[in-house]
Design a protein around this motif. Structure first.
Motif, short mmCIF file in Angstrom:
data_model
loop_
_atom_site.label_atom_id
_atom_site.label_comp_id
_atom_site.label_asym_id
_atom_site.label_seq_id
_atom_site.Cartn_x
_atom_site.Cartn_y
_atom_site.Cartn_z
N GLU A 496 48.79 50.01 41.99
CA GLU A 496 47.78 50.44 43.04
C GLU A 496 46.44 49.83 42.81
OE1 GLU A 496 45.01 54.58 43.90
OE2 GLU A 496 46.81 54.65 42.49
N ASP A 497 46.21 49.27 41.58
CA ASP A 497 44.98 48.61 41.30
C ASP A 497 45.10 47.06 41.63
OD1 ASP A 497 44.10 50.69 39.66
OD2 ASP A 497 44.52 49.78 37.87
N LYS A 498 46.33 46.64 41.78
CA LYS A 498 46.58 45.36 42.32
C LYS A 498 46.45 45.32 43.83
CE LYS A 498 48.18 41.06 41.66
NZ LYS A 498 48.01 40.48 43.11
N GLU A 499 46.73 46.40 44.39
CA GLU A 499 46.71 46.62 45.67
C GLU A 499 45.00 46.34 46.20
OE1 GLU A 499 48.66 49.87 47.92
OE2 GLU A 499 50.25 49.34 47.01
N VAL A 500 44.25 47.39 45.34
CA VAL A 500 42.97 47.20 45.47
C VAL A 500 42.07 46.06 45.31
CG1 VAL A 500 40.61 48.47 44.87
CG2 VAL A 500 42.87 49.87 44.80
N PHE A 568 34.01 51.75 40.00
CA PHE A 568 35.66 51.33 40.38
C PHE A 568 36.34 52.60 40.77
CE2 PHE A 568 39.93 50.52 39.09
CZ PHE A 568 40.27 49.50 40.09
N GLU A 569 36.09 53.70 40.40
CA GLU A 569 36.76 54.88 40.83
C GLU A 569 36.24 55.26 42.44
OE1 GLU A 569 38.68 56.95 39.20
OE2 GLU A 569 38.38 55.42 37.67
N THR A 570 34.96 54.99 42.93
CA THR A 570 34.56 55.02 44.19
C THR A 570 35.45 54.11 45.12
OG1 THR A 570 32.30 55.71 43.72
CG2 THR A 570 32.79 55.01 45.77
N VAL A 571 35.68 52.74 44.72
CA VAL A 571 36.40 51.77 45.15
C VAL A 571 37.81 52.33 45.55
CG1 VAL A 571 37.53 49.44 44.83
CG2 VAL A 571 35.25 49.91 44.39
N LYS A 573 38.74 55.43 45.56
CA LYS A 573 38.76 56.41 46.39
C LYS A 573 38.64 55.81 47.86
CE LYS A 573 36.23 60.83 47.37
NZ LYS A 573 35.20 61.81 46.86
N LEU A 574 37.65 55.04 48.17
CA LEU A 574 37.63 54.36 49.40
C LEU A 574 38.85 53.63 49.86
CD1 LEU A 574 33.87 53.38 49.36
CD2 LEU A 574 34.67 55.19 50.44
N TYR A 575 39.59 53.04 49.26
CA TYR A 575 40.83 52.32 49.59
C TYR A 575 41.72 53.51 50.01
CZ TYR A 575 44.82 49.84 49.32
OH TYR A 575 46.19 49.13 49.67
N ALA A 576 41.72 54.72 49.56
CA ALA A 576 42.68 55.79 49.98
C ALA A 576 42.13 56.40 51.03
CB ALA A 576 42.98 56.65 48.84
N GLU A 577 40.78 56.49 51.19
CA GLU A 577 40.30 57.22 52.58
C GLU A 577 39.42 56.59 53.69
OE1 GLU A 577 37.76 60.14 50.27
OE2 GLU A 577 39.58 61.00 49.12
N ASP A 578 38.87 55.38 53.39
CA ASP A 578 38.07 54.81 54.15
C ASP A 578 37.95 53.30 53.98
OD1 ASP A 578 36.19 54.10 56.15
OD2 ASP A 578 34.66 55.56 55.45
#
Length: 612
Positions: A496-500, A568-571, A573-578
């Motif tokens: 998941e981190d790699k995707e981000v 990074f937690e925000t990053v 979260k945004l990857y999943a939501e916006d």
């Protein structure tokens, strides 16, 4: 009237119009001839056949007739008879001094600089007529040589009291281009004697005008003044010269209001012979770091100034050194420049070694003064390391200082390496506008946490110099902004981190070559590092140059994200939501990292809008 021999008319025309750069040189040449004539007689008195002569009896006298525009220069040297006048002055480029020197070699005491026999004719650059009245030592008769230039000359019997020679120069009329009348002005002659002939070993005297006030009235009177100092400071024994004398000489000669930081009085004998007096100023000359600055040392031959700036005597990295060298060298025909020869090269090599030795000694024994020197001229040493593809790095690397982040003071590379922990692989450095800005860089956190020191490099040339040094005592230099700093700062990325991170790289649209998670960051959310030979600092410096390429060069940047930072937690979260909002956040994070590096952002307005 006799004609000059062997195409001498053409040679004389060349003398007057081409050989000499400055017309004022004629003063030096005539005074040098006077000195040579006295030297010859004095030498003969030492070697027998002549007695009753003392060095104190010799002198050169200058007489000015301002009203009639006449300059006279007289000596009480060996003089010339009619035959010698014919041979020495009737045949241009035939030197009586050179013949005398050849006859008396290999005697070391014969220091006569006249070699080509052309210096006398420099008088015709300023004269419409020249007379030479001469009486040889021991002769009963005198002779007068007269010439108005290329047309020819006459020699006739004359009357003269005492032996020696008087050269009378009838100055040309002034023109718009040249004011020949200045050569009968007291101040002008005084300046020229001081400049070119101050160290001729015999007194150069001139009757000068003085004023005094008596009974409320100012009256004029004449007084004989010795214009030259005769004994050069550099020819004295070092033990006989005080610091005050050195300082005064430096200030007067090189027009500095401050005392020199370091004085070097050196001499050499053997394969190469010279005397040198060198000074390191306390501060750079106002134009030192500009294209207008010219390096070089004054060059003398037997006390006679040959050139103000002999560039071949100093390497560029020691161009801040002021001073002079006195040596017998092979000169060109005008005696204005040196013919490049092996002797000059040897002198330059010796001087270079001497300067380095004195600086090393200062570094080891007076650190405070050395740091003052380095603050003024350290940048030039760094240029020396970088110049010529690092050819001089071994000569200079032990003289450079850098600010230690751990100690907050200057350290040498040797001191840094000596205190490296056993597990430290590299010499770490960081670039920035100031030590404070470097201290705040996120890339330093991991290195300093390990207990390793960081060298602060605040000059634009620093990283280029480091690249050419490559290593010091087998320890490689490594920027804290390099992707690989030799310390494990990797983070195990999940799928998941790699995707981000892949998404962030794509969102930045080629601005970075990679986005990765890192543990080198402690309190900061992001930083930039680089891959390859071109660093971010080098990119910044090259692109800021006046002749920078239109297509800006770019370092291969890596955006590193602090895996444990709330951002990074925000990053994630945004990857999943916006994802659209994450694209904007990616721009903000990248521009923040640029600002931390001191690199201007491409669109400040866009950044301001995104932050809002």
């Amino acid at each position: 009237m006799k004609k000059f021999k062997t195409e001498s008319q053409r040679v004389l025309d060349l003398m007057i119009n081409s050989i000499y750069t400055h017309k004022e040189i004629f003063i030096r040449e005539l005074l040098s001839n006077c000195s040579d004539a006295i030297d010859k007689l004095y030498y003969k008195s030492l070697t027998g056949g002549i007695s009753g002569l003392n060095r104190e009896d010799f002198a050169i006298d200058i007489t000015l007739d301002k009203e009639n525009r006449i300059l006279k220069i007289a000596d009480n040297g060996i003089g010339m008879n009619a035959e010698e006048l014919e041979n020495n002055l009737g045949v241009i480029a035939r030197s009586g001094s050179l013949n005398f020197k050849k006859e008396n070699e290999p005697n070391e005491d014969v220091n006569i600089i006249g070699q080509f026999g052309v210096g006398f004719y420099s008088a015709f650059m300023v004269a419409k007529k020249v007379e030479v009245l001469s009486k040889a030592y021991g002769s009963e008769e005198a002779n007068l040589w007269v010439s108005e230039g290329t047309a020819g000359y006459e020699i006739e019997k004359a009357e003269k009291d005492g032996h020696g020679t008087v050269v009378t120069v009838y100055l040309k009329d002034d023109s718009e281009e040249e004011k020949y009348g200045k050569y009968v002005e007291e101040y002008e002659i005084r300046e020229l004697v001081k400049k070119y002939s101050d160290y001729i070993r015999y007194p150069i005297r001139m009757e000068v005008t003085r004023y005094r006030t008596e009974d409320g009235k100012e009256e004029e009177y004449k007084e004989t003044e010795t214009l030259n100092s005769m004994v050069p400071l550099w020819k004295k024994n070092k033990k006989e010269v005080t610091k005050e004398e050195y300082d005064r000489f430096y200030k007067d000669t090189f027009y500095d209001s401050e005392e020199p930081l370091l004085t070097i009085h050196a001499s050499a004998e053997g394969a190469v012979e010279y005397k040198a007096l060198l000074f390191i100023p306390a501060h750079p000359q106002y134009n030192y770091y500009t294209k207008n600055y010219e390096k070089g040392l004054r060059l003398y031959t037997n006390g006679v100034l040959i050139t103000d700036l002999c560039k071949d005597l100093l390497p560029d990295y020691f161009s801040f050194v002021k001073g002079l060298v006195d040596s017998e060298l092979t000169l060109n025909i005008s005696r204005e420049t040196v013919q490049y020869d092996r002797q000059l090269k040897l002198i330059a090599q010796n001087i270079e070694k001497k300067i380095k030795s004195e600086l090393t000694n200062l570094l080891e024994n007076d650190r405070e003064k050395y740091e003052k020197f380095f603050t003024a001229f350290g940048l030039q040493l760094k240029y020396g390391i970088y110049d010529n593809w690092g050819a001089n790095k071994d000569k200079l690397q032990d003289l450079v200082l850098f600010r230690s982040l751990k100690k907050d003071k200057f350290v040498t590379l040797g001191e840094y390496v000596a205190e490296m922990p056993e597990n430290q692989k590299y010499i770490y450095y960081s670039t920035g506008a100031s030590v404070e800005s470097i201290k705040a860089l996120p890339q330093c956190e991991k290195v300093t946490e390990e207990g390793f020191d960081v060298l602060c490099m605040t000059d634009s040339i620093d990283e280029f110099a480091v690249r050419f040094m490559f290593n010091y005592k087998e320890k490689e230099f490594r920027s804290v902004a390099s992707e690989d700093i030799g310390i494990d700062d990797s983070v195990e990325e999940s799928a998941e981190d790699k995707e981000v991170t892949d998404f962030l790289k794509e969102a930045l649209d080629g601005k970075v070559g990679k986005v990765k998670l890192s543990s080198r960051l402690k309190t900061h959310p992001v930083c930039l590092t680089s891959e390859g030979e071109l660093t971010i600092e080098m990119e910044k410096v090259i692109n800021s140059m006046p002749n920078a390429p239109k297509d800006k060069i770019k370092a291969e940047k890596v955006l590193e994200i602090n895996a444990s930072h709330p951002v990074f937690e925000t990053v994630k979260k945004l990857y999943a939501e916006d994802k659209d909002r994450l694209k904007m956040l990616a721009e903000v994070l990248y521009d923040q990292a640029l600002l931390i590096e001191g690199v201007p952002v491409e669109n400040p307005t866009r950044l301001a809008d995104l932050v809002c």
